[in-house]
Design a protein around this motif. Structure first.
Motif, PDB file in Angstrom:
ATOM      1  N   GLY A 160       0.808  -1.216   0.000  1.00  8.40           N
ATOM      2  CA  GLY A 160       0.000   0.000   0.000  1.00  8.40           C
ATOM      3  C   GLY A 160       0.835   1.258   0.000  1.00  8.40           C
ATOM      4  N   PHE A 161       2.028   1.196   0.621  1.00 10.41           N
ATOM      5  CA  PHE A 161       2.884   2.379   0.647  1.00 10.41           C
ATOM      6  C   PHE A 161       3.858   2.423  -0.527  1.00 10.41           C
ATOM      7  CE2 PHE A 161       1.832   2.606   5.250  1.00 10.41           C
ATOM      8  CZ  PHE A 161       1.437   3.928   5.277  1.00 10.41           C
ATOM      9  N   VAL A 187       1.489   4.251  -7.876  1.00 11.87           N
ATOM     10  CA  VAL A 187       0.079   4.584  -8.074  1.00 11.87           C
ATOM     11  C   VAL A 187      -0.046   5.591  -9.205  1.00 11.87           C
ATOM     12  CG1 VAL A 187      -0.673   4.121  -5.707  1.00 11.87           C
ATOM     13  CG2 VAL A 187       0.248   6.360  -6.289  1.00 11.87           C
ATOM     14  N   GLU A 230      -0.686  11.434  -3.308  1.00 12.74           N
ATOM     15  CA  GLU A 230      -0.438  10.147  -2.642  1.00 12.74           C
ATOM     16  C   GLU A 230      -1.646   9.661  -1.846  1.00 12.74           C
ATOM     17  OE1 GLU A 230       2.069   8.183  -2.962  1.00 12.74           O
ATOM     18  OE2 GLU A 230       3.587   9.433  -3.914  1.00 12.74           O
ATOM     19  N   ARG A 289      -3.659   6.363  -2.071  1.00 17.12           N
ATOM     20  CA  ARG A 289      -3.357   5.117  -1.352  1.00 17.12           C
ATOM     21  C   ARG A 289      -4.382   4.811  -0.264  1.00 17.12           C
ATOM     22  NH1 ARG A 289       1.650   3.543  -2.929  1.00 17.12           N
ATOM     23  NH2 ARG A 289       2.959   5.166  -3.833  1.00 17.12           N
ATOM     24  N   TYR A 295      -6.631   1.627  -0.265  1.00 19.51           N
ATOM     25  CA  TYR A 295      -6.334   0.318   0.334  1.00 19.51           C
ATOM     26  C   TYR A 295      -6.776   0.243   1.794  1.00 19.51           C
ATOM     27  CZ  TYR A 295      -3.045   0.708  -3.548  1.00 19.51           C
ATOM     28  OH  TYR A 295      -2.469   0.935  -4.765  1.00 19.51           O
ATOM     29  N   MET A 301      -2.924  -0.864  -8.994  1.00 18.84           N
ATOM     30  CA  MET A 301      -3.667  -0.674  -7.753  1.00 18.84           C
ATOM     31  C   MET A 301      -4.466  -1.925  -7.378  1.00 18.84           C
ATOM     32  SD  MET A 301      -4.900   3.253  -7.620  1.00 18.84           S
ATOM     33  CE  MET A 301      -4.846   3.317  -5.846  1.00 18.84           C
TER      34      MET A 301
END
Lengths: 218, 67
Positions: A20-21, A25, A33, A36, A39, A184
């Protein structure tokens, strides 16, 4: 290995946090950012809906068999689902502040989810206000079916019928439209599964606790 | 000459801003995003351990009550 799914939940959660980090993306203005959050914020709602769905299943089982164990399961599934709903609301509110500019906007999706939360809180109040076990189980079960239908209307149907700021609703494209290289989805689908499994785990603990309490009273 | 240079620099900065959307690439290579991941992982693992311990205690109680 009876608890394989708990191991799966742990592995998927760790994957969600790392992926996720770090996974690339799509670049979007305004979102940056914060995309994110997909998620973490969205799976809260998916987990809530899953837990509420399982609760309805148990409510129907209770109505057809009159067994109290299904009532206990339905109750604890709703309790856990409400926690996920509250987390979804708070995370959504933070996200809204830094993309839409306000903690809360009068959007169909947001108001619909707020009404849904109130409907389920009413389930807890209603069930808690009745003393007779059989009667309580029955009334709570009937109300639970009613509540789930309203959930589908308020979260699933109404937001898609008018304009909405919320992605995926009212002519507003969902994030799958930006996710052209499917990067993603690589994190999102496992994330949804991970959070659902975590919710199921917590609910199962609460159910077992409630059963123990019930047995010790009898 | 100085004014010309500054206008040129301003122009370059506007063009470069328009062309690239600044994400966190630099943050990930030079910055400390891994620190954040480590912190979140610690919290997550801590909570999972807590869940497991509750699970175990419940199992023990269930066994005791059965006997």
């Amino acid at each position: 290995m009876r608890n394989w799914w708990k191991v799966a939940a742990i592995i998927l959660l760790i994957y969600t946090v790392i992926g996720g980090f770090l996974v690339a993306v799509p670049k979007q203005v305004i979102l940056y950012e914060s995309i994110r959050n997909l998620y973490f914020h969205v799976p809260m709602w998916f987990s809530m809906i899953f837990l509420f769905l399982m609760s309805v299943v148990n409510s129907i089982k209770n109505l057809s068999s009159n067994e109290l164990k299904y009532d206990i399961r339905a109750k604890e599934l709703v309790n856990t689902g409400i926690i996920f709903g509250i987390l979804g609301t708070i995370t959504g509110s933070i996200w809204a502040k830094f993309t839409w500019g306000a903690w809360w906007v009068n959007d169909v999706k947001l108001n619909g989810s707020a009404i849904t939360m109130l409907i389920y809180l009413a389930y807890v109040v209603l069930r808690g206000s009745l003393d007779d076990e059989q009667k309580r189980a029955r009334i709570a079960a009937v109300y639970n079916i009613f509540a789930f239908v309203l959930l589908l209307v308020f979260i699933g149907i109404l937001p898609r019928m008018t304009d909405s700021l919320h992605p995926g609703n009212g002519g507003n494209p969902g994030f799958n439209n930006y996710d052209l290289d499917n990067n993603m989805k690589l994190v999102f689908y496992p994330a949804v599964l991970a959070w659902i499994l975590l919710g199921w785990w917590i609910a199962s603990l609460k159910i077992r606790m409630s059963n123990l309490k019930q047995n010790s009273i009898e | 000459m100085k004014a010309l240079l500054s206008i040129f620099l301003l122009f370059i900065s506007i063009v470069s801003q328009a062309q690239t959307l600044e994400m966190a690439e630099t943050m990930r290579s030079e910055g400390k995003i891994y620190v954040v991941i480590a912190v979140v992982l610690i919290i997550l693992i801590g909570l999972i351990c807590y869940l497991i311990s509750i699970d175990r205690k419940l199992r023990k109680l269930e066994k005791e009550l059965k006997n």
